[in-house]
Motif scaffolding. Structure first.
Motif, PDB file in Angstrom:
ATOM      1  N   ALA A  85      61.179  67.377  25.256  1.00  0.00           N
ATOM      2  CA  ALA A  85      61.620  68.137  24.089  1.00  0.00           C
ATOM      3  C   ALA A  85      60.427  68.657  23.281  1.00  0.00           C
ATOM      4  O   ALA A  85      60.420  69.796  22.781  1.00  0.00           O
ATOM      5  CB  ALA A  85      62.525  67.268  23.207  1.00  0.00           C
ATOM      6  N   GLU A  86      59.390  67.854  23.149  1.00  0.00           N
ATOM      7  CA  GLU A  86      58.198  68.276  22.402  1.00  0.00           C
ATOM      8  C   GLU A  86      57.500  69.438  23.107  1.00  0.00           C
ATOM      9  O   GLU A  86      57.048  70.391  22.473  1.00  0.00           O
ATOM     10  CB  GLU A  86      57.244  67.096  22.264  1.00  0.00           C
ATOM     11  N   ALA A  87      57.430  69.362  24.443  1.00  0.00           N
ATOM     12  CA  ALA A  87      56.798  70.456  25.199  1.00  0.00           C
ATOM     13  C   ALA A  87      57.588  71.746  25.034  1.00  0.00           C
ATOM     14  O   ALA A  87      57.019  72.844  24.940  1.00  0.00           O
ATOM     15  CB  ALA A  87      56.699  70.074  26.679  1.00  0.00           C
ATOM     16  N   ALA A  88      58.940  71.612  25.003  1.00  0.00           N
ATOM     17  CA  ALA A  88      59.776  72.802  24.823  1.00  0.00           C
ATOM     18  C   ALA A  88      59.548  73.424  23.446  1.00  0.00           C
ATOM     19  O   ALA A  88      59.495  74.650  23.286  1.00  0.00           O
ATOM     20  CB  ALA A  88      61.243  72.444  25.034  1.00  0.00           C
ATOM     21  N   ARG A  89      59.434  72.546  22.412  1.00  0.00           N
ATOM     22  CA  ARG A  89      59.206  73.070  21.053  1.00  0.00           C
ATOM     23  C   ARG A  89      57.855  73.811  20.967  1.00  0.00           C
ATOM     24  O   ARG A  89      57.737  74.856  20.330  1.00  0.00           O
ATOM     25  CB  ARG A  89      59.238  71.920  20.036  1.00  0.00           C
ATOM     26  N   GLU A  90      56.829  73.236  21.598  1.00  0.00           N
ATOM     27  CA  GLU A  90      55.518  73.880  21.562  1.00  0.00           C
ATOM     28  C   GLU A  90      55.552  75.228  22.299  1.00  0.00           C
ATOM     29  O   GLU A  90      54.902  76.191  21.875  1.00  0.00           O
ATOM     30  CB  GLU A  90      54.473  72.967  22.202  1.00  0.00           C
ATOM     31  N   LEU A  91      56.318  75.279  23.408  1.00  0.00           N
ATOM     32  CA  LEU A  91      56.433  76.548  24.125  1.00  0.00           C
ATOM     33  C   LEU A  91      57.088  77.617  23.265  1.00  0.00           C
ATOM     34  O   LEU A  91      56.644  78.764  23.218  1.00  0.00           O
ATOM     35  CB  LEU A  91      57.240  76.342  25.411  1.00  0.00           C
ATOM     36  N   LEU A  92      58.159  77.218  22.552  1.00  0.00           N
ATOM     37  CA  LEU A  92      58.833  78.178  21.678  1.00  0.00           C
ATOM     38  C   LEU A  92      57.927  78.622  20.533  1.00  0.00           C
ATOM     39  O   LEU A  92      57.916  79.795  20.154  1.00  0.00           O
ATOM     40  CB  LEU A  92      60.128  77.559  21.123  1.00  0.00           C
ATOM     41  N   ALA A  93      57.174  77.662  19.970  1.00  0.00           N
ATOM     42  CA  ALA A  93      56.267  78.001  18.858  1.00  0.00           C
ATOM     43  C   ALA A  93      55.184  78.980  19.330  1.00  0.00           C
ATOM     44  O   ALA A  93      54.859  79.952  18.645  1.00  0.00           O
ATOM     45  CB  ALA A  93      55.626  76.728  18.292  1.00  0.00           C
TER      46      ALA A  93
END
Length: 402
Positions: A69-77
């Motif tokens: 989930a953290e990796a997904a958030r960083e990708l979106l950011a």
């Protein structure tokens, strides 16, 4: 001048296209797409590493879910930042390119207007299409010429002569001073400068005296200076001196020169004035005129041109001053049948009495073949690099096409 501006405009458009094409092709957009693809690849690699750690028992299922989930958030950011920066960057980049595309032609025109030769080009076109028909028009064009080409001694010289013809000796003196500054202290230029200064004030000033002395030291038979000294002596009622200077002038002129009759009339008037005053006019013996330095030129034809010329074609051998003046100082005429030949050039071969080989420190010798017999319409030519008239014999080979 329409053709000039069309050509210049076309070149400016080509230059501007190199700046505009990147903006039109969307180079910035492709760069952002490449960056987004890289972020996705990094996300996939990070998730893969978390899965390997889970399978190895290092991470629990809950830890794996949190990391994913953290990796997904960083990708979106990163995607949001890239989009915002990309839009701003593309906007700024496009505006910068557009401004540059318009600035390049403006800057080029400004630089050309400051340092280009548009005035000289325009004047040359005007002289070809509409030759001047009056002395006033000639003078006006020469004034424009010296503004367009301020370092041309030839333009300043002819402007000075034009001013003298229009009875503007003060302006002529300034023009000849500029010619001397650029071309050096050549006898013809110094003589014309002294004459203009004298007629500007009708006073034989120390400056005029210094110039005439300098000229006569270099060329004792310089005709302009001898004529000026005779006029000055006559005006000061030194009639014996005037007769002496004018007789030397007649001796220096080529045979059948039309000015000799007028000078002889001046000598007669000086003798009359002396007779009225009860003085005896001097009998001036006619002095032989020295031919000055003699330049021996060996003229030959390059073997590659022998089949291209006819034996009757004219060959002109002439010397020119190495200061930009176009008129020859001395000329000899031969034919191709005479080649190879040895030619001697001296002051006795001068085309104009005021322009002699002895009056110039360096000269250029050229040999030209002309089928028509007109030196201006030559087909082949050879040339010797600038040298002093006192140099040993020189050789010139006619080897190139005009």
């Amino acid at each position: 001048m329409t053709d000039f501006w069309l050509a210049a405009g076309l070149l400016l458009l080509v230059a501007a296209s190199f700046v505009l094409l990147p903006a039109l092709r969307g180079v910035g957009a492709r760069r952002e797409q490449d960056r987004t693809a890289l972020n996705v690849t990094l996300y996939e690699e990070r998730v893969g590493a978390l899965r390997e750690q889970q399978e190895a028992g290092i991470l629990t299922a809950e830890q794996f879910s949190q990391g994913e989930a953290e990796a997904a958030r960083e990708l979106l950011a990163d995607a949001e930042n890239s989009e915002q920066n990309g839009v701003a960057g593309r906007s700024y980049g496009r505006w910068a390119l557009l401004v540059s595309a318009f600035a390049i032609p403006v800057l080029a025109m400004a630089l050309y207007w400051q340092w280009g030769a548009y005035d000289a080009l325009q004047l040359a076109r005007e002289n070809q299409s509409a030759p001047p028909h009056s002395m006033e028009e000639i003078t006006a064009r020469l004034e424009r010429s010296v503004k367009a080409q301020p370092d041309s001694a030839e333009n300043w010289y002819f402007l000075g002569r034009s001013y003298m013809a229009m009875d503007r000796p003060a302006d002529a003196a300034k023009a000849f001073a500029e010619a001397v500054r650029i071309a050096g202290r050549e006898t013809e230029l110094l003589a014309q400068w002294a004459q203009a200064q004298y007629f500007a004030g009708k006073v034989f000033s120390p400056e005029v005296r210094a110039l005439t002395d300098e000229v006569l030291q270099k060329d004792p038979q310089e005709v302009t200076t001898l004529g000026l000294l005779g006029i000055a002596a006559f005006e000061e009622q030194r009639y014996a001196d005037a007769i002496g200077f004018w007789q030397r002038l007649i001796d220096a002129l080529p045979p059948q020169d039309p000015t000799a009759e007028a000078i002889a009339g001046g000598i007669a008037r000086a003798r009359e004035r002396m007779a009225e005053a009860g003085e005896t006019a001097p009998e001036v013996a006619k002095q032989p005129v020295s031919a000055g330095p003699e330049v021996t030129v060996q003229v030959s034809l390059h073997p590659s041109l022998r089949d291209k010329v006819a034996a009757s074609d004219s060959v002109f051998v002439f010397a020119k001053a190495n200061n930009g003046m176009p008129m020859p100082l001395a000329v000899k005429r031969l034919s191709v049948a005479d080649l190879p030949a040895q030619v001697s050039l001296s002051d006795a071969d001068a085309m104009m009495p005021q322009l002699k080989l002895s009056g110039f420190a360096e000269i250029i010798v050229q040999a030209r073949i002309s089928r028509s017999g007109d030196v201006k319409e030559g087909q082949w030519q050879g040339e010797v690099a600038p040298f002093s008239p006192s140099k040993a014999p020189v050789a010139v080979t006619i080897d190139r096409a005009l």
